[in-house]
Design a protein around this motif. Structure first.
Motif, short mmCIF file in Angstrom:
data_model
loop_
_atom_site.label_atom_id
_atom_site.label_comp_id
_atom_site.label_asym_id
_atom_site.label_seq_id
_atom_site.Cartn_x
_atom_site.Cartn_y
_atom_site.Cartn_z
N UNK A 134 -11.19 -11.96 5.56
CA UNK A 134 -12.24 -11.32 6.36
C UNK A 134 -11.74 -10.04 7.02
N UNK A 135 -10.41 -9.84 7.05
CA UNK A 135 -9.82 -8.62 7.60
C UNK A 135 -9.53 -7.58 6.51
N UNK A 136 -9.89 -7.90 5.28
CA UNK A 136 -9.64 -7.00 4.17
C UNK A 136 -8.42 -7.42 3.37
N UNK A 137 -8.05 -6.57 2.43
CA UNK A 137 -6.91 -6.91 1.57
C UNK A 137 -5.58 -6.47 2.16
N UNK A 138 -5.57 -5.44 2.97
CA UNK A 138 -4.31 -4.82 3.39
C UNK A 138 -3.86 -5.19 4.81
N UNK A 139 -4.82 -5.30 5.73
CA UNK A 139 -4.50 -5.51 7.14
C UNK A 139 -3.65 -6.77 7.38
N UNK A 140 -3.90 -7.91 6.74
CA UNK A 140 -3.07 -9.08 7.01
C UNK A 140 -1.58 -8.85 6.70
N UNK A 141 -1.28 -8.09 5.67
CA UNK A 141 0.12 -7.79 5.35
C UNK A 141 0.77 -6.96 6.45
N UNK A 142 0.04 -5.95 6.91
CA UNK A 142 0.57 -5.10 7.97
C UNK A 142 0.76 -5.90 9.25
N UNK A 143 -0.21 -6.73 9.59
CA UNK A 143 -0.14 -7.53 10.82
C UNK A 143 1.01 -8.54 10.78
N UNK A 144 1.21 -9.17 9.65
CA UNK A 144 2.27 -10.18 9.53
C UNK A 144 3.65 -9.52 9.45
N UNK A 145 3.74 -8.36 8.83
CA UNK A 145 5.04 -7.76 8.57
C UNK A 145 5.59 -6.86 9.64
N UNK A 146 4.76 -6.40 10.57
CA UNK A 146 5.20 -5.37 11.51
C UNK A 146 6.28 -5.86 12.48
N UNK A 147 6.16 -7.05 13.01
CA UNK A 147 7.16 -7.56 13.96
C UNK A 147 8.49 -7.84 13.25
#
Length: 115
Positions: free
Chosen positions: A27-40
């Protein structure tokens, strides 16, 4: 040698993350979950480069190899989807060019700030 091994791990993960982020649908799109999980983890692995293990050369090598591998894996998890968003956000060729230009400007600014 440690960085060669780290980049070899990166060479394997790049197409895997690209393939995966092209096929994930949330529901957040294809790309945003990767960025959110990987940034920290990306931030933590970047900081870890500046705090090497003190001890033998072998321990330092293993540490650099592991931290380098983690850094490149998380850089790919954040960076590949981030760059892949440009054609999805920009509807026209001009929009995509402007997005890429601003991306480069801010990359230069935060690199200069870090220096």
């Amino acid at each position: 040698l440690a960085l060669i091994i780290s980049r070899s791990v990166d060479m394997i993960t790049d197409p895997l993350v690209g393939y995966w982020s092209d096929r994930v649908d949330t529901r957040w799109g294809r790309r945003i979950p990767f960025i959110a999980v990987g940034i920290v983890p990306l931030a933590l692995s970047t900081i870890a480069f500046f705090y090497p293990v003190l001890g033998s050369d072998w321990m330092t090598f293993v540490y650099l190899m592991c931290v380098g591998s983690l850094f490149f894996v998380f850089y790919t998890i954040v960076g590949a989807p981030y760059n892949a968003m440009i054609p999805e956000i920009g509807k026209t060729k001009e929009d995509r060019l402007n997005l890429s230009t601003w991306q480069s400007v801010f990359r230069l600014l935060y690199t200069a700030l870090a220096m």
